[in-house]
Scaffold this active site. Structure first.
Site, PDB file in Angstrom:
ATOM      1  N   GLY A   1      26.627 -22.847  12.055  1.00 42.31           N
ATOM      2  CA  GLY A   1      25.279 -23.406  12.126  1.00 42.31           C
ATOM      3  C   GLY A   1      24.250 -22.339  11.815  1.00 42.31           C
ATOM      4  O   GLY A   1      24.582 -21.296  11.260  1.00 42.31           O
ATOM      5  N   ASN A   2      23.007 -22.595  12.159  1.00 45.33           N
ATOM      6  CA  ASN A   2      21.947 -21.606  11.941  1.00 45.33           C
ATOM      7  C   ASN A   2      20.851 -21.800  12.984  1.00 45.33           C
ATOM      8  O   ASN A   2      20.917 -22.712  13.793  1.00 45.33           O
ATOM      9  CB  ASN A   2      21.414 -21.691  10.503  1.00 45.33           C
ATOM     10  CG  ASN A   2      20.819 -23.053  10.208  1.00 45.33           C
ATOM     11  OD1 ASN A   2      19.799 -23.430  10.757  1.00 45.33           O
ATOM     12  ND2 ASN A   2      21.499 -23.826   9.351  1.00 45.33           N
ATOM     13  N   HIS A   3      19.850 -20.914  12.931  1.00 43.56           N
ATOM     14  CA  HIS A   3      18.832 -20.877  13.994  1.00 43.56           C
ATOM     15  C   HIS A   3      17.680 -21.862  13.812  1.00 43.56           C
ATOM     16  O   HIS A   3      16.698 -21.777  14.538  1.00 43.56           O
ATOM     17  CB  HIS A   3      18.239 -19.469  14.089  1.00 43.56           C
ATOM     18  CG  HIS A   3      19.184 -18.470  14.679  1.00 43.56           C
ATOM     19  ND1 HIS A   3      19.760 -18.644  15.910  1.00 43.56           N
ATOM     20  CD2 HIS A   3      19.657 -17.302  14.198  1.00 43.56           C
ATOM     21  CE1 HIS A   3      20.542 -17.607  16.173  1.00 43.56           C
ATOM     22  NE2 HIS A   3      20.506 -16.776  15.146  1.00 43.56           N
TER      23      HIS A   3
END
Ligand code: CTP
Length: 217
Positions: free
Chosen positions: A21-23
């Site tokens: 995933g990512n932020h």
């Protein structure tokens, strides 16, 4: 007016308990959904996993998805009927080639995951865009910002691109503020100050509505 917005990250599963995933928090996309709804639009908000509640505004219909493939499916279903597309999601560019059916147990000192390209939602839908439709993209860059943003504008058939530079303090991920530059297909560039994401959203909505009314004139 109907507006389609993608927002938040995507989660690409590795096994039943892990993902890539990512932020992205989704805040910019959700702020845009609110701002378009306040301008009178009907909004379809396609959101990856976020901690934000579904917007309460009855003009916003929220669809929750997890993966890039699911986000593409939901966006492709809504795109033909939408007058404006806004691609604010941080879609994972790659996903694991295979999702392990059971939790991967540790074995050995290294682990190699093979990743395959995810669908580029904005670029794929961009190929289907009709002349009266208006597409807005985002570019989060760390270097050669303007050149990269102009490249994406062309490649993805955007009418307008919102450029965030991670070199600007207070811009991009994990902030309640953003500092954006808007670039259009005609080469016009507008630089905005650092401001809360809700105010940035209103700047973007105003710009889109102004461009659409110029087209109608
Ligand atoms: N985008 C998308 N689907 C993807 C990747 C990106 O719809 N699979 C959209 C984003 O929502 C954004 C724009 O494309 O509006 C630019 O995203 P970005 O990740 O900056 O572009 P990439 O083409 O992935 O370029 P990079 O090589 O910088 O990763």
């Amino acid at each position: 007016m109907r507006v389609l917005i993608t927002a938040g990250p995507t989660y690409e599963p590795i096994d039943p308990v892990r993902f890539i995933g990512n932020h992205s928090t989704g805040k910019m996309g959700y702020a845009l959904a609110e701002a378009f709804a306040e301008s009178g639009a009907q909004v379809t908000l396609i959101s990856g996993p976020t901690t934000l509640p579904d917007p309460a505004n009855s003009q916003i219909r929220t669809t929750r998805v997890e993966t890039g493939a699911q986000m593409y499916g939901a966006a492709a279903a809504a795109a033909p009927e939408a007058d404006v597309w806004v691609f604010a999601a941080a879609v994972a560019d790659y996903r694991p080639r295979e999702v392990a059916p059971n939790k991967i147990k540790k074995a050995g000192d290294t682990l190699t995951l093979e990743l395959v390209r995810n669908v580029d939602i904005a670029a794929t839908l961009g190929q289907t865009k009709r002349p009266e439709q208006f597409s807005v993209g985002f570019a989060l860059e760390t270097n050669d910002e303007e050149a990269h943003a102009r490249g994406k504008l062309q490649r993805k058939n955007f009418d307008l691109i919102v450029l965030n530079s991670l070199r600007d303090p207070g811009a991009g991920f994990r902030h309640d503020t953003n500092k954006v530059t808007l670039l259009d297909a005609a080469g016009q560039m507008t630089i905005f100050e650092l401001k809360p994401k809700a105010a940035v959203a209103h700047d973007i909505v105003r710009t889109v509505l102004a461009r659409l009314s110029l087209r109608d004139a």
